[in-house]
Design an enzyme around this catalytic site. Structure first.
Site, PDB file in Angstrom:
ATOM      1  CB  CYS A 219      -0.929   0.018   1.211  1.00  0.00           C
ATOM      2  SG  CYS A 219      -2.199  -1.235   1.136  1.00  0.00           S
ATOM      3  N   GLY A 220       2.115   1.138  -0.392  1.00  0.00           N
ATOM      4  CA  GLY A 220       2.927   2.341  -0.541  1.00  0.00           C
ATOM      5  C   GLY A 220       3.787   2.691   0.658  1.00  0.00           C
TER       6      GLY A 220
END
Ligand code: SPV
Ligand code: MN
Length: 621
Positions: free
Chosen positions: A271-272
């Site tokens: 998710c980054g």
């Protein structure tokens, strides 16, 4: 049998001497026990010397677990086609009879689990070389340090740990006789073409009582690298009564006007998280796991690791310039589950170069369009393909990384994969409000980092659910308690990089996170204003306009602001209700304040809806 007898019989004289220099007898007992049980063909004890470390690295190539690539120091490793991610189903805590950690946490009765594990381990290393390694979680000579011993018959695992953790043979030599340490026993099991094949006997068993984690018949790092996610479960258990926190968080420095402020951030896998901690212009302390302690009214954080086992999908020159540069320079890097081609180059999904038509990847020989046994087209690399490197290869490594004191944390960030509810960035009203409505309410649409279906919204408090060795309620309570009595509590923020409009288009560019970081940095010093929404404080248009122009040289329009920061009341109400339901029905020991704060949030949302409608532009707040 006497530990010393086993060690004398099975180790060469020089390896025996290396162990004899460690006085802690429990270290000897533990090692002797698993040598006797797993029955390796030979044993290598690695000290911190360059010679021992290069021996391990060489073996990874000789044993066929890694192959050399064109650039000096680069190798590629493959995990089996069905061994590409953390196996949540077969990861279990060994608990005393009748004890449970709650419905979301897998467990098996301790005696039964241990006997199953010992049966699997019996003779499992026959014909293999066993590597014994000593490491330290957290910086050396620090209140945060936890010594660890890893046994593994995978040179790839032992090599990866070299890049990821601080060496600690020296620490063990100087350690008092009965000091506690974490223990890890890993065997990749039977191999064919250098990958584990007895996948039906893949097990990751965590023995909290013995501070030991066992892992068998798997190679994927998240299942095997003891000090990574396996140690996290032991550390959560240890930190809970001791009043500190073990978090699935990066730690990074964000440069403000003539100052640097440190943030920690929790995001579920894929998710980054790594790409946030690696953004251009800021500094990285760590990308995955943090220990947090309170001192002098402030929160101090350290990186438990010293390297990165990061997602490679999507890494390109524009969005991840710093990682991209490291991956294209000489230096020790292990690529895993990417495509490798004859000239020693590697490719992955989202790399900027034109992809080749054939090569070797996680399925073996790959040609464009190849399908697997289930008929699915096989991508050029696995979505969870990774790179492993020591952070010394990074130009943005923060100078405070090895500071035994840690860094002062000014802000904590929670983010998930959320297409329709949270705004891109928001500050909570207080520590408690942040822990409850941001951290404890974190949900994420599932990704390829764990086995199973993708795109399903899953509850994942603090993005730490997969690693909790205590009940969810207790864990939330620890987080709430941690903030009490702090003269400088970190501010708590949420971010959402994955917001879409009604037609399914992303509302943000990947680089926008650089602006959110700058805004949060200003807020931690009260250097930016904010609007009060029912769910927290959001940025003012003027501030974002200025930051987008300064940081990204981009024009930020009122339309951008409205589409991104409109309060989506129906989605937020549904989410709040969903989270209340989970804490009421599925978590037995929910602290009452969790429900109270969520209800207050629900009431604020409903009141605004009744007064103004369902979708409220930030200009009308
Ligand atoms: C994650 O999945 O959160 C990772 C990689 O950081 S793993 O080692 O698989 O946990
Ligand atoms: Mn992680």
């Amino acid at each position: 049998m006497e530990p010393d007898r086993v060690l004398k019989e099975r180790l060469s004289a020089s390896d025996f001497d290396k162990l004899a220099a460690v006085e802690n007898e429990e270290v000897h007992r533990f090692i002797a026990r698993y040598i006797a049980l797993c029955d390796p063909a030979s044993v290598f004890v690695a000290t911190d010397s360059d010679e021992d470390i290069s021996y391990v690295r060489r073996k990874a190539v000789e044993h066929g677990e890694e192959s050399e690539l064109a650039l000096q120091g680069h190798t590629v490793h493959y995990d089996g086609y069905h061994d590409q991610a953390r196996d949540k189903k077969n990861t279990r805590f060994l608990l005393p009879e009748g004890m449970s950690l709650g419905a979301d946490i897998n467990a098996v009765e301790r005696k039964k689990g241990l006997s199953e594990m010992h049966e699997i381990l019996t003779g499992i290393m026959s014909g293999h070389e066993l590597f014994i390694r000593f490491f330290c979680l957290g910086p050396l000579n620090s209140e945060f340090s936890i010594p660890c011993v890893q046994l593994t018959d995978s040179a790839y695992v032992a090599h990866s740990e070299d890049l990821l953790y601080r060496k600690a043979y020296g620490l063990f030599k100087g350690m008092s006789k009965n000091e506690e340490f974490f223990r890890f026993v890993h065997s990749e099991g039977r191999l064919e073409n250098s990958v584990s094949v007895d996948i039906e006997k893949r097990r990751i068993y965590i023995d909290l009582e013995g501070n030991t984690v066992y892992s068998t018949n798997t190679q994927y790092g998240g299942n095997t690298i003891g000090l990574k996610k396996l140690a996290m479960r032991l550390a959560i258990q240890k930190s809970s009564p001791e009043g500190w926190l073990t978090e699935h968080m990066f730690v990074m420095g964000v440069n403000g006007p003539n100052r640097r402020s440190y943030f920690s951030g929790a995001f579920p896998s894929l998710c980054g998280k790594t790409s946030t901690s690696m953004v251009e212009g800021e500094t990285i302390v760590g990308d995955d796991i943090a220990y947090l302690r309170k001192k002098n009214g402030k929160v101090y954080g350290v990186n438990v690791e010293k390297g990165i086992f990061g997602i490679i999908q999507g890494v390109n020159q524009k969005d991840d310039a710093l990682i991209w540069r490291a991956l294209h320079s000489e230096g020790e890097i292990i690529f895993s589950n990417v495509l490798s081609v004859d000239d020693g180059g590697v490719y992955w999904i989202g790399k900027d170069d034109a992809p080749p038509e054939r090569g070797i990847n996680h399925c073996g020989e790959w040609t464009a369009g190849r399908r697997d046994a289930e008929g699915n087209e096989i991508d050029i690399s696995h979505k969870n393909a990774r790179f492993t490197l020591d952070m010394r290869l990074l130009s943005n490594r923060d100078p405070a990384m090895e500071d035994p004191e840690g860094v002062v944390i000014s802000g904590m960030i929670y983010g998930g994969r959320d297409s329709d509810t949270w705004v891109p960035v928001e500050e909570s009203f207080s520590w408690e409000h942040g822990i409850v409505t941001k951290g404890a309410s974190l949900e994420s649409e599932t990704t390829a980092a764990t086995l199973g279906q993708e795109g399903v919204r899953k509850f994942n408090p603090m993005s730490n659910l997969d690693f909790l060795s205590i009940t969810v309620g207790r864990y939330i309570e620890n987080n709430l308690e941690f903030g009490k009595g702090l003269s400088h509590p970190p501010k708590i923020f949420s971010v959402n990089y994955f917001l879409k409009d009604k037609s399914g288009n992303w509302l943000n560019e990947r680089e926008d996170k650089r602006v959110w970081l700058k805004w949060m940095e200003l807020r931690t010093h009260d250097d930016a204003g904010a609007l009060r929404s029912p769910t927290g404080y959001i940025p003012l248009f003027e501030d974002l306009k200025r930051l987008f122009s300064d940081v990204l040289k981009k024009t930020y329009t009122e339309e951008d602001y409205v589409s991104q920061f409109t309060v989506r009341i129906p989605e937020n109400l549904q989410k709040t209700e969903r989270i209340i339901r989970i804490y009421r029905n599925d978590v037995a020991d929910t602290p009452p304040v969790v429900i109270e704060l969520l209800k207050e949030q629900k009431n604020r949302l409903a009141a605004l809806r009744d007064a103004r409608g369902e979708y409220i532009s930030p200009f009308f707040l």
